[in-house]
Design a protein around this motif. Structure first.
Motif, PDB file in Angstrom:
ATOM      1  N   ASP A 163       0.593  -0.983  -0.021  1.00  0.00           N
ATOM      2  CA  ASP A 163       0.189   0.159  -0.133  1.00  0.00           C
ATOM      3  C   ASP A 163       0.516   1.330   0.541  1.00  0.00           C
ATOM      4  N   CYS A 164       0.347   2.412  -0.124  1.00  0.00           N
ATOM      5  CA  CYS A 164       0.314   3.747   0.426  1.00  0.00           C
ATOM      6  C   CYS A 164       1.511   4.045   2.175  1.00  0.00           C
ATOM      7  N   ALA A 165       2.492   4.685   1.983  1.00  0.00           N
ATOM      8  CA  ALA A 165       2.171   5.379   2.916  1.00  0.00           C
ATOM      9  C   ALA A 165       2.606   4.552   4.810  1.00  0.00           C
ATOM     10  N   LEU A 166       3.247   3.350   4.028  1.00  0.00           N
ATOM     11  CA  LEU A 166       3.875   2.243   5.175  1.00  0.00           C
ATOM     12  C   LEU A 166       5.461   2.532   5.188  1.00  0.00           C
ATOM     13  N   GLY A 167       5.999   3.193   5.229  1.00  0.00           N
ATOM     14  CA  GLY A 167       7.365   2.504   5.245  1.00  0.00           C
ATOM     15  C   GLY A 167       8.602   2.782   3.906  1.00  0.00           C
ATOM     16  N   ASN A 192       5.971  -2.315   8.941  1.00  0.00           N
ATOM     17  CA  ASN A 192       5.315  -0.670  10.213  1.00  0.00           C
ATOM     18  C   ASN A 192       5.033  -2.038  11.333  1.00  0.00           C
ATOM     19  N   THR A 193       5.480  -1.857  12.395  1.00  0.00           N
ATOM     20  CA  THR A 193       4.888  -2.696  13.469  1.00  0.00           C
ATOM     21  C   THR A 193       4.627  -1.684  14.539  1.00  0.00           C
ATOM     22  N   VAL A 228      12.050  -7.343   8.540  1.00  0.00           N
ATOM     23  CA  VAL A 228      12.332  -6.226   9.900  1.00  0.00           C
ATOM     24  C   VAL A 228      11.658  -4.983   9.903  1.00  0.00           C
ATOM     25  N   ASP A 229      11.879  -4.132  10.577  1.00  0.00           N
ATOM     26  CA  ASP A 229      11.219  -2.500  11.020  1.00  0.00           C
ATOM     27  C   ASP A 229      12.313  -1.605  10.681  1.00  0.00           C
ATOM     28  N   SER A 230      11.941  -1.031   9.713  1.00  0.00           N
ATOM     29  CA  SER A 230      13.287   0.265   9.683  1.00  0.00           C
ATOM     30  C   SER A 230      13.250   0.898  10.579  1.00  0.00           C
ATOM     31  N   VAL A 231      12.328   1.598  11.070  1.00  0.00           N
ATOM     32  CA  VAL A 231      12.382   2.110  12.619  1.00  0.00           C
ATOM     33  C   VAL A 231      13.267   1.077  13.808  1.00  0.00           C
ATOM     34  N   ALA A 232      12.143   0.208  14.162  1.00  0.00           N
ATOM     35  CA  ALA A 232      12.647  -0.257  15.090  1.00  0.00           C
ATOM     36  C   ALA A 232      13.252  -0.710  15.872  1.00  0.00           C
TER      37      ALA A 232
END
Length: 357
Positions: free
Chosen positions: A172-176, A316-317, A341-345
């Motif tokens: 989808d859009c806007a998810l990382g 995105n978790t 992975v979660d790119s931020v967490a």
């Protein structure tokens, strides 16, 4: 110039307004990010992206209500932002259709009147607005429309280019996709790898200072724009290309297709949201599965690069607990046979490990 009244037409011609095509010397820092009344983090991703990746360049945020999305920056009025040293008011929203809400016009006009530059990544070009152009002409302020592609983009040729390319794609859009691409380029560079982030959207361009706003390119030239963005390079060089839209999105699939064909990726990373069930803004459409995206992307991408393969999943978790995140990512990795992975967490290290091996 369109048929505006004579005084405004002269202002449009004489104003120092620029359609930014990603040149790093155009937009002055520091920024103040303007989110208006927008409450959805999906539609304030421009502001949140800049706040996350270039926080040192942000003096604060301007919100028109307490309910507006909070980017985690100090709340300020325009006057306070100017006193804090802000040089550019950045429009921090990107809503469906790309228009500027009428509620934001007064602050934009006030900034231009005071000689403060304005940068926007919306499809509505502020430099073409007669009121804003006239105010910029009078004060000497600069308007930078980031979502304007460079002239002379070619039709895609499909000829294989040297170097390596990784494209982030999504369910989808806007998810990382942008966050993941930036994190991958950062991680690879920190390991001494030769890697470059290639921005394809307004936020990435504002963060990195260069790129092509791929969703503003005429359809015939999208794949050619992607080829131009990621030219021939050394065999060991990686271009990390920011994905746009989603290949099965009811509204934005076209740009995703063109970007995929023009990028000719050797590797893809599939981005998703752990809790999302439907396409944002299109509630009648279920979110495609990760496997659907892998299968379709590899099938289409193999037309221009038979060696295309998936190397990781980035989810995105943020809505999950630590334990839930660990279980979810472990399950994805086992199911698809690649690092999840979660790119931020968690960071993207496991994906880069896989690429290096």
């Amino acid at each position: 110039v369109p048929a505006y009244p004579a005084d405004i037409a002269v202002a449009l011609i004489e104003a120092e307004v620029h359609h930014n095509i990603g040149m790093p010397n155009v937009i002055e820092k520091p920024y103040v990010i303007f989110v208006g009344n927008e409450t959805s983090p999906v539609y304030t991703k421009t502001g949140s992206g800049i706040a996350h990746w270039d926080r040192e360049s942000c003096v604060g945020q301007i919100r028109l209500s307490a309910e507006a999305a909070n980017l985690g920056l100090p709340d300020m009025s325009l006057e306070e932002a100017i006193a804090a040293g802000a040089k550019t008011l950045v429009i921090g929203i990107a809503v469906v259709g790309g228009a500027i809400p009428s509620s934001m016009r007064a602050v934009i006009a006030d900034a231009l009147t005071r000689g403060i530059d304005v940068a926007s990544g919306t499809h509505d070009r502020l430099a073409d607005d007669p009121e804003f152009a006239a105010l910029a002409a009078q004060s000497g302020a600069r308007i930078s429309d980031v979502r304007v592609p460079p002239p002379g983009l070619p039709v895609g040729k499909g000829v294989k280019r040297s170097g390596k390319r990784m494209l982030t794609v999504g369910t989808d859009c806007a998810l990382g996709k942008k966050y993941t691409a930036l994190a991958l380029a950062q991680e690879m560079t920190s390991r001494g790898m030769d890697a470059t982030f290639r921005a394809t959207g307004q936020t990435g361009i504002l963060i990195s200072g260069g790129g092509v706003p791929i969703d503003a390119v005429v359809a015939d030239f999208v794949s050619g724009a992607a080829e131009t963005l990621s030219p021939d390079a050394a065999e060991t060089h990686w271009d990390i290309i920011e994905g746009q839209g989603a290949i099965l999105h009811p509204g934005y699939a076209a740009v995703s297709m063109g970007l995929l064909m023009g990028s000719q990726p050797d590797a893809i990373v599939v981005c998703t949201d752990a809790t999302r069930e439907t396409i944002v803004g299109w509630p009648d459409f279920a979110l495609p599965s990760i496997q659907e995206i892998i299968d379709l992307t590899v099938r289409i991408g193999s037309v221009v690069n038979p060696d295309i393969r998936v190397v990781g999943i980035s989810a995105n978790t943020s809505a999950l607990s630590d334990a839930e995140r660990e279980d979810y990512l472990s399950r994805l990795s086992q199911e698809h046979g690649v690092p999840a992975v979660d790119s931020v967490a968690t960071g993207v290290g496991p994906i880069v490990d896989a690429v290096q091996s």
